[in-house]
Scaffold this motif. Sequence first.
Motif, short mmCIF file in Angstrom:
data_model
loop_
_atom_site.label_atom_id
_atom_site.label_comp_id
_atom_site.label_asym_id
_atom_site.label_seq_id
_atom_site.Cartn_x
_atom_site.Cartn_y
_atom_site.Cartn_z
N ALA B 86 -2.30 -2.04 -0.73
CA ALA B 86 -3.06 -1.17 -1.65
C ALA B 86 -4.47 -1.75 -1.72
O ALA B 86 -4.67 -2.95 -1.58
CB ALA B 86 -2.42 -1.17 -3.03
N PRO B 90 -9.22 2.82 -4.03
CA PRO B 90 -8.06 3.57 -3.56
C PRO B 90 -8.35 4.39 -2.31
O PRO B 90 -9.33 5.12 -2.25
CB PRO B 90 -7.73 4.49 -4.74
CG PRO B 90 -8.30 3.82 -5.92
CD PRO B 90 -9.51 3.08 -5.46
N ASP B 158 -2.37 4.74 -5.25
CA ASP B 158 -2.56 3.89 -4.06
C ASP B 158 -1.45 2.83 -3.98
O ASP B 158 -0.86 2.60 -2.92
CB ASP B 158 -3.94 3.23 -4.15
CG ASP B 158 -4.40 2.70 -2.80
OD1 ASP B 158 -4.14 3.36 -1.79
OD2 ASP B 158 -5.02 1.63 -2.77
N VAL B 159 -1.16 2.23 -5.12
CA VAL B 159 -0.10 1.21 -5.17
C VAL B 159 1.25 1.88 -4.93
O VAL B 159 2.11 1.35 -4.19
CB VAL B 159 -0.11 0.47 -6.53
CG1 VAL B 159 1.03 -0.52 -6.60
CG2 VAL B 159 -1.44 -0.24 -6.74
N LEU B 172 -1.87 -6.52 -2.43
CA LEU B 172 -2.54 -5.71 -3.44
C LEU B 172 -3.93 -6.28 -3.72
O LEU B 172 -4.05 -7.42 -4.18
CB LEU B 172 -1.72 -5.70 -4.74
CG LEU B 172 -0.25 -5.27 -4.60
CD1 LEU B 172 0.55 -5.70 -5.81
CD2 LEU B 172 -0.15 -3.78 -4.41
#
Lengths: 351, 247
Positions: B86, B90, B158-159, B172
């Motif tokens: 991620a 984003p 996005d995550v 991340l």
Amino acid sequence: MAAEGSPTEAESHHEHSSMRNALAETASPRQAPMRATGKLRVSALVTILAFCAALPFISPPDTFEFTIVLAVGLAGLGVALLLEAGLISFGHALFYGMGGYTVAALAPVFPRFGILLLLFGGGVGAIVAAIAGLFIVRYRGVFFAMLNLAISMVAYSVLLKSYAISGGSDGMVVQVQGLVGQALGPGAFGRALFYVCLGSVIVLGVLLQCYRRSPAGWGLGAIEDREIRIEYLGVSANRLLLQAYVISGFLGGFGGAVAASAVGHVAPDDFFWTTSTVLVVVAVLGGRGVVGPFLGAALYELLSIAAARYLSNSWEILLGAVILLVIRFAREGFAGLPDTWRAASLQWRRQ
Amino acid sequence: MKAAPALEAEHLFLSFGGVQAVRDVSLTVATGEVLAIIGQNGAGKSTFLNMCTGYLRPERGAIRIAGCSIVGLKPRAIARLGVARAFQHPQIFPQRCVIDHLRFASAAARPGFWNPFRPLNSPQSAQDVLQLLAFFALDKLADQPVRGIPEGARKLLDVAMALALEPKLILLDEPTSGVSSAEKLGLMTRLVHALRARGVSAIFVEHDMDVVARFADRVAVWVEGAIFRVGSPEDVLSDPEVKEHVL
């Protein structure tokens, strides 16, 4: 420390269940207008198709023009498919011409099996697209457009010089006498070809719509937005594009095969850049989606007829004016007009 | 036989022109471990993530994912090895609706992706997609194009996309930037819980030391392209030199 504040499995499960239920409850009212719009679109499509099916009876002398509209629409559909990835091809005449020349070459072998010849035309278009695509799909933007143009112009030159095989600038006569085994007279053949083409448009349109709603079809559209993210999801953007390019080549080849069968003649001009430009114009006028290019092809044919009658020596002015109007007022093409109007109306109300 | 670590980086070097962005970095992340990377802007944290995902190639050194060397592999090949990422900003598709992002990511992780007749909204992944939407509280935005949703929701999406790939290792880059401070801890609590429940290893770059202290098993401190300290959050964050150089 790391586990501090973590919800328990039971809490988490309960939370998911309740959220799912909430989602299910809210889904129905939200989806109701979408279902209504969907039904409206299907009704409109069925009406248009019924009208198309009646055209040879409404105006029998124009059956040839209707067939050409469908043929050009099919090839334009291939161009429109690539437009979904934000890529424009100025060389799709390559597949259109290949489809036509395949029919011309194989017609003496299967003179009464026109359906087979159309499929061969599409198949050759797909094979050529698969080979050329291995190289072309690595490029984007103007390079993609120009490489397509370059390859189609190379094919044009080769055909022009290979008189013994292709008939040179004279082209080749296409002698298709029937579609499913029986020889037909010119009028009956024209009508039969139109209905076979209309049926093919429906079948190919449904298949293409399935593809557009598949993960690969969705990914194709996402290439335009953010290609690198697709790669980070483990998907090859080039492979997505190659798949679409092969489908696009099939549509171009099939369209070219229909046109060659209808016209009864093929020439190197089918590969020329002007033919590619017509396909791009058709895709832009009609808009993206499955129906758009056929609307674009119909409009293009109407413009050609009107221009031949009233502006025979300067019909490009009429075409240019229409393209300008479409770009200014209907960015999504004619098929996108309802959405464009809806958005404009919403914006107007907000103001 | 002992399983290979989720990630092993050995003596990595990378420079841009005259700037040494990464200098002799060696780092190991065990399976199921959550590692935080902290450091000032320009310390080389994101560059390290870019090397681990194939976006950048190290000039020297080795990177192995579960024992498999990934130097020279493309991002998609590394993603197929089970590495998801991620981004700080984003990387999503503005014209597309929220739920379709997750459907696509979920489809990408399963066989049958290339079947042109398989719908994006397939029954096989529908349940997982709904769970992810609910998990990240994105369900009310499900049908909205992402260009119109708040920045925090984009970040979550996005995550969520990275998680939809069912990865073995997730990277991340500042997962809580753009997320409101009221939602920050809640998000990380749920995210880390989900990662631990699935046995997913994680590396997260973070500037919020409260988040680092609460959720990391280990912390790596970066200064000018090199690892300055590695250790437990208690030890590292209370280190006077770390406080002086980074905090």
